[in-house]
Write a protein that holds these residues in place. Structure first.
Motif, PDB file in Angstrom:
ATOM      1  N   ARG A 145       0.902  -1.286  -0.101  1.00 22.69           N
ATOM      2  CA  ARG A 145       0.075  -0.180  -0.145  1.00 22.69           C
ATOM      3  C   ARG A 145       0.802   1.443   0.124  1.00 22.69           C
ATOM      4  N   LEU A 216      -5.865  -0.242   7.354  1.00 19.65           N
ATOM      5  CA  LEU A 216      -5.541   0.490   6.034  1.00 19.65           C
ATOM      6  C   LEU A 216      -6.744   1.153   5.279  1.00 19.65           C
ATOM      7  N   HIS A 217      -7.690   1.034   5.990  1.00 18.92           N
ATOM      8  CA  HIS A 217      -8.898   1.637   5.418  1.00 18.92           C
ATOM      9  C   HIS A 217      -8.841   2.960   5.283  1.00 18.92           C
ATOM     10  N   ASP A 218      -8.988   3.521   4.281  1.00 14.57           N
ATOM     11  CA  ASP A 218      -8.798   5.118   4.106  1.00 14.57           C
ATOM     12  C   ASP A 218     -10.103   5.623   3.795  1.00 14.57           C
ATOM     13  N   GLU A 219     -10.674   6.373   4.853  1.00 10.22           N
ATOM     14  CA  GLU A 219     -12.049   7.000   5.047  1.00 10.22           C
ATOM     15  C   GLU A 219     -12.089   7.934   4.014  1.00 10.22           C
ATOM     16  N   ALA A 221     -10.737   8.174   1.031  1.00 12.21           N
ATOM     17  CA  ALA A 221     -11.016   7.631  -0.259  1.00 12.21           C
ATOM     18  C   ALA A 221     -12.394   7.098  -0.679  1.00 12.21           C
TER      19      ALA A 221
END
Length: 224
Positions: A145, A216-219, A221
């Protein structure tokens, strides 16, 4: 570039074969050259980390350089590897790993067909494999990532470290566990102990997908 499934399967088999051949072969060489177990483990560790850097750099662009059913499972669970290709990938990895063990035996002129006798069992060993595989898969997901070009070095360095900080010496790979059950040398494992290792490795991989995937979750995005 896009490569056919057959080419990618050969790459997975070839890479896993060289990985296991290095693990088993360096173990045989190490125990031949010294009676010091710590020194022998070091002689087993460094070549393993080094070959991973080479193999991932060489074959990563071709097949993804999984060389590990736990890694294939992780990418499949995340939807980043086709489900229909998961089983062929795993079969290629196991076949390549077994060939790697046999090749190491042949090079060192010892019995080709063997069964491991080293006891590697019990909750501490299984927990070590959960930790080792969680760390390996989680590290791969994060590095891909944030710094994909460094993944080969990071995998090699992680395994080099994990040999020493885990009680199991970090198999972290079902194909490697199966292959190492076929050698009664420094890196061997009893065949009866393999299912426990594989179960622990798959649990570690699944946990990494959940925990590191959440991390790793990109809010931002996800917002329109």
């Amino acid at each position: 570039m896009t490569y056919t499934l057959n080419r990618r399967l050969v790459a997975e088999a070839l890479g896993t074969a060289f990985l296991v051949c290095t693990v088993v072969g360096s173990g045989i060489m190490a125990e031949t050259l010294t009676d010091d177990v710590a020194l022998a483990l070091l002689g087993n560790t460094l070549p393993t980390g080094a070959i991973l850097i080479v193999l991932i750099t060489m074959l990563g662009p071709l097949s993804g350089a999984h060389f590990n059913p736990a890694v294939t499972l992780a990418f499949t669970l995340r939807g980043e590897h086709p489900r229909v290709e998961a089983a062929p990938y795993v079969a290629a990895q196991i076949a390549g790993g077994i060939f790697g063990t046999l090749a190491a035996h042949a090079m060192f002129d010892i019995s080709i067909l063997q069964a491991g006798q080293t006891v590697r069992s019990g909750p501490p060993q299984w927990f070590a494999e959960v930790v080792a595989t969680f760390g390996l898969v989680g590290m791969i997901l994060a590095v891909l990532r944030f710094q994909a070009s460094a993944v080969a070095w990071c995998v090699g360095l992680y395994i080099t470290a994990a040999y020493w900080f885990t009680a199991s010496t970090s198999f972290a790979n079902p194909a490697v566990a199966i292959s190492r059950a076929l050698t009664d040398t420094f890196s061997g494992i009893r065949p009866v102990d393999v299912p426990g290792f594989i179960a622990a490795q798959l649990i570690g991989a699944a946990l990494a997908v959940m925990v590191v995937g959440w991390l790793l979750h990109d809010e931002a995005a996800q917002r329109p």
